[in-house]
Design a protein around this motif. Structure first.
Motif, PDB file in Angstrom:
ATOM      1  N   LEU A 159      -9.135   2.820   0.509  1.00  0.00           N
ATOM      2  CA  LEU A 159      -8.155   2.948   1.595  1.00  0.00           C
ATOM      3  C   LEU A 159      -6.794   2.408   1.193  1.00  0.00           C
ATOM      4  CD1 LEU A 159     -10.399   1.739   4.579  1.00  0.00           C
ATOM      5  CD2 LEU A 159      -9.729   4.097   4.058  1.00  0.00           C
ATOM      6  N   TYR A 160      -6.754   1.655   0.104  1.00  0.00           N
ATOM      7  CA  TYR A 160      -5.514   1.021  -0.346  1.00  0.00           C
ATOM      8  C   TYR A 160      -4.844   1.790  -1.480  1.00  0.00           C
ATOM      9  CZ  TYR A 160      -7.427  -2.720   2.466  1.00  0.00           C
ATOM     10  OH  TYR A 160      -7.945  -3.447   3.515  1.00  0.00           O
ATOM     11  N   ALA A 161      -5.336   2.991  -1.768  1.00  0.00           N
ATOM     12  CA  ALA A 161      -4.782   3.810  -2.859  1.00  0.00           C
ATOM     13  C   ALA A 161      -3.280   4.047  -2.724  1.00  0.00           C
ATOM     14  CB  ALA A 161      -5.526   5.136  -2.945  1.00  0.00           C
ATOM     15  N   PRO A 162      -2.726   4.246  -1.513  1.00  0.00           N
ATOM     16  CA  PRO A 162      -1.279   4.489  -1.405  1.00  0.00           C
ATOM     17  C   PRO A 162      -0.415   3.330  -1.910  1.00  0.00           C
ATOM     18  CG  PRO A 162      -2.391   5.200   0.598  1.00  0.00           C
ATOM     19  CD  PRO A 162      -3.401   4.436  -0.206  1.00  0.00           C
ATOM     20  N   ILE A 163      -0.977   2.120  -1.982  1.00  0.00           N
ATOM     21  CA  ILE A 163      -0.178   0.964  -2.432  1.00  0.00           C
ATOM     22  C   ILE A 163      -0.789   0.348  -3.699  1.00  0.00           C
ATOM     23  CG2 ILE A 163       0.753   0.451  -0.153  1.00  0.00           C
ATOM     24  CD1 ILE A 163      -1.362  -1.788   0.057  1.00  0.00           C
ATOM     25  N   GLU A 164      -1.515   1.148  -4.463  1.00  0.00           N
ATOM     26  CA  GLU A 164      -2.177   0.627  -5.659  1.00  0.00           C
ATOM     27  C   GLU A 164      -1.192  -0.010  -6.633  1.00  0.00           C
ATOM     28  OE1 GLU A 164      -5.571   1.887  -8.916  1.00  0.00           O
ATOM     29  OE2 GLU A 164      -4.538   3.467  -7.811  1.00  0.00           O
ATOM     30  N   SER A 165      -0.053   0.609  -6.833  1.00  0.00           N
ATOM     31  CA  SER A 165       0.917   0.066  -7.789  1.00  0.00           C
ATOM     32  C   SER A 165       1.439  -1.297  -7.332  1.00  0.00           C
ATOM     33  CB  SER A 165       2.086   1.035  -7.975  1.00  0.00           C
ATOM     34  OG  SER A 165       2.777   1.245  -6.753  1.00  0.00           O
ATOM     35  N   THR A 166       1.583  -1.478  -6.039  1.00  0.00           N
ATOM     36  CA  THR A 166       2.041  -2.766  -5.507  1.00  0.00           C
ATOM     37  C   THR A 166       1.011  -3.852  -5.766  1.00  0.00           C
ATOM     38  OG1 THR A 166       3.325  -1.698  -3.759  1.00  0.00           O
ATOM     39  CG2 THR A 166       2.725  -4.000  -3.416  1.00  0.00           C
ATOM     40  N   ILE A 167      -0.261  -3.539  -5.526  1.00  0.00           N
ATOM     41  CA  ILE A 167      -1.322  -4.524  -5.762  1.00  0.00           C
ATOM     42  C   ILE A 167      -1.419  -4.847  -7.250  1.00  0.00           C
ATOM     43  CG2 ILE A 167      -3.759  -5.051  -5.470  1.00  0.00           C
ATOM     44  CD1 ILE A 167      -3.832  -3.062  -3.153  1.00  0.00           C
ATOM     45  N   ARG A 168      -1.280  -3.822  -8.094  1.00  0.00           N
ATOM     46  CA  ARG A 168      -1.352  -4.037  -9.539  1.00  0.00           C
ATOM     47  C   ARG A 168      -0.230  -4.959 -10.006  1.00  0.00           C
ATOM     48  NH1 ARG A 168      -0.709   0.802 -11.112  1.00  0.00           N
ATOM     49  NH2 ARG A 168      -2.907   1.400 -11.182  1.00  0.00           N
ATOM     50  N   ASP A 169       0.972  -4.768  -9.484  1.00  0.00           N
ATOM     51  CA  ASP A 169       2.082  -5.644  -9.850  1.00  0.00           C
ATOM     52  C   ASP A 169       1.807  -7.089  -9.451  1.00  0.00           C
ATOM     53  OD1 ASP A 169       3.495  -3.569 -10.956  1.00  0.00           O
ATOM     54  OD2 ASP A 169       4.792  -3.248  -9.215  1.00  0.00           O
ATOM     55  N   ARG A 170       1.215  -7.272  -8.284  1.00  0.00           N
ATOM     56  CA  ARG A 170       0.878  -8.626  -7.851  1.00  0.00           C
ATOM     57  C   ARG A 170      -0.166  -9.239  -8.773  1.00  0.00           C
ATOM     58  NH1 ARG A 170       2.699 -10.189  -2.899  1.00  0.00           N
ATOM     59  NH2 ARG A 170       1.030 -11.737  -2.705  1.00  0.00           N
ATOM     60  N   ALA A 171      -1.138  -8.432  -9.191  1.00  0.00           N
ATOM     61  CA  ALA A 171      -2.164  -8.918 -10.109  1.00  0.00           C
ATOM     62  C   ALA A 171      -1.554  -9.358 -11.436  1.00  0.00           C
ATOM     63  CB  ALA A 171      -3.215  -7.838 -10.346  1.00  0.00           C
ATOM     64  N   ARG A 172      -0.490  -8.708 -11.841  1.00  0.00           N
ATOM     65  CA  ARG A 172       0.179  -9.038 -13.099  1.00  0.00           C
ATOM     66  C   ARG A 172       1.167 -10.185 -12.953  1.00  0.00           C
ATOM     67  NH1 ARG A 172       1.595  -2.767 -14.788  1.00  0.00           N
ATOM     68  NH2 ARG A 172      -0.455  -2.221 -15.656  1.00  0.00           N
ATOM     69  N   GLY A 173       1.276 -10.756 -11.749  1.00  0.00           N
ATOM     70  CA  GLY A 173       2.210 -11.849 -11.533  1.00  0.00           C
ATOM     71  C   GLY A 173       3.642 -11.405 -11.395  1.00  0.00           C
ATOM     72  N   GLN A 174       3.851 -10.149 -10.983  1.00  0.00           N
ATOM     73  CA  GLN A 174       5.197  -9.597 -10.888  1.00  0.00           C
ATOM     74  C   GLN A 174       5.669  -9.464  -9.441  1.00  0.00           C
ATOM     75  OE1 GLN A 174       4.771  -5.891 -13.021  1.00  0.00           O
ATOM     76  NE2 GLN A 174       4.530  -6.902 -15.004  1.00  0.00           N
ATOM     77  N   GLU A 175       5.117 -10.328  -8.566  1.00  0.00           N
ATOM     78  CA  GLU A 175       5.485 -10.249  -7.159  1.00  0.00           C
ATOM     79  C   GLU A 175       6.734 -11.060  -6.834  1.00  0.00           C
ATOM     80  OE1 GLU A 175       3.493 -14.112  -7.390  1.00  0.00           O
ATOM     81  OE2 GLU A 175       3.386 -12.208  -8.420  1.00  0.00           O
ATOM     82  N   GLY A 176       7.251 -11.813  -7.817  1.00  0.00           N
ATOM     83  CA  GLY A 176       8.488 -12.563  -7.613  1.00  0.00           C
ATOM     84  C   GLY A 176       8.298 -13.964  -7.069  1.00  0.00           C
ATOM     85  N   ALA A 177       7.062 -14.420  -6.950  1.00  0.00           N
ATOM     86  CA  ALA A 177       6.810 -15.772  -6.442  1.00  0.00           C
ATOM     87  C   ALA A 177       7.206 -16.809  -7.492  1.00  0.00           C
ATOM     88  CB  ALA A 177       5.338 -15.927  -6.083  1.00  0.00           C
ATOM     89  N   PRO A 178       7.659 -17.994  -7.053  1.00  0.00           N
ATOM     90  CA  PRO A 178       8.038 -19.041  -8.018  1.00  0.00           C
ATOM     91  C   PRO A 178       6.842 -19.536  -8.806  1.00  0.00           C
ATOM     92  CG  PRO A 178       7.986 -19.915  -5.780  1.00  0.00           C
ATOM     93  CD  PRO A 178       7.833 -18.427  -5.660  1.00  0.00           C
ATOM     94  N   ARG A 179       7.056 -19.868 -10.062  1.00  0.00           N
ATOM     95  CA  ARG A 179       5.990 -20.388 -10.916  1.00  0.00           C
ATOM     96  C   ARG A 179       6.516 -21.580 -11.703  1.00  0.00           C
ATOM     97  NH1 ARG A 179       1.666 -16.807 -11.485  1.00  0.00           N
ATOM     98  NH2 ARG A 179       2.007 -14.855 -10.372  1.00  0.00           N
ATOM     99  N   MET A 180       5.652 -22.535 -11.942  1.00  0.00           N
ATOM    100  CA  MET A 180       6.031 -23.756 -12.654  1.00  0.00           C
ATOM    101  C   MET A 180       5.633 -23.659 -14.121  1.00  0.00           C
ATOM    102  SD  MET A 180       4.859 -27.710 -11.855  1.00  0.00           S
ATOM    103  CE  MET A 180       6.074 -27.919 -10.556  1.00  0.00           C
TER     104      MET A 180
END
Length: 240
Positions: A159-180
């Protein structure tokens, strides 16, 4: 290991926390080297994981628990006699995700929260033996490996196929969240361990903000924050 093998007084050992034979061999090697004592045991082995819960492979989820929950417990059981002899400290590296309902990280978050609950219980159960327990609620680090998510994909018919690329980017750490930086994190955490801190310690990117938010802010406000850039708004629009 290649970064450690040439350092003075460092002896790398193979230890897959899901393999009893590795755990037994490591405990025996440490005991032989130290005369049966261990001052600090740090459980930091873990696997990250991203998948909508409706698409979760249950067997994969169980395997994740083997690494993130049962593995640290098995290691702690094996090294407990050495820690007790030294009146040492055992440390569990947990995660902020255990306090947030972050989309696509449900199984990972549940595993790290389970690990933290074990740590907090062990803190009481090991106190009579003069062994301290510290759980470190950790924010995201810049060096967290993401390469194993390069071939990440949703199962067919998701059901999440329309946003698969968004989820994949988050899995790769490319969501823009701060990291230490991992080195900065390690220096502070090690200093807290050495000075004898026990209980729960929050540290890492956004740790202070999440601690405050989950303690004092309404759930609806926290939910709004964790849903940013997840693609769930896109799904909601498509399913009006």
């Amino acid at each position: 290991m290649s970064k450690l093998e040439n350092m003075t007084d460092v002896r790398p050992l193979q230890l897959d926390v899901t393999k009893p034979s590795d755990i037994e061999a490591a405990a025996a090697a440490v005991s032989e080297e130290t005369g049966g004592t261990l001052t600090y045991l740090i459980n930091c082995a873990a696997r990250n994981h991203f998948m909508p819960l409706l698409d979760e492979d249950i067997e994969a989820g169980k395997a994740l628990y083997d690494t993130n929950v049962w593995g640290p417990l098995a290691v702690t059981q094996a090294f407990a006699p050495l820690l007790i002899k030294a009146k040492g400290t055992v440390v569990f590296i947990t995660s902020l995700s255990g306090y947030l309902n972050v989309p696509y990280q449900g199984i990972f978050a549940a595993s790290k929260k389970s690990e933290e609950i074990m740590a907090e219980t062990l803190r009481l159960e090991l106190a009579p033996f003069h062994v301290g327990v510290l759980s470190v609620v950790t924010g995201a680090l810049k060096t967290m490996g993401q390469t194993h998510f390069d071939d990440w994909k949703l199962p067919e018919g998701s059901l999440y196929a329309p946003i698969e690329s968004t989820i994949r980017d988050r899995a790769r750490g490319q969501e823009g969240a701060p990291r230490m930086e991992a080195v900065d994190y390690a220096k502070r955490v090690v200093s807290e361990i050495i000075r004898g801190r026990t209980g729960k310690f929050w540290y890492g990117a956004s740790a202070g903000a999440v601690k405050f938010g989950t303690s004092y802010l309404p759930t609806s406000l926290m939910d709004s924050g964790v849903q940013i850039k997840t693609g769930l708004d896109v799904l909601a629009e498509q399913n009006k």
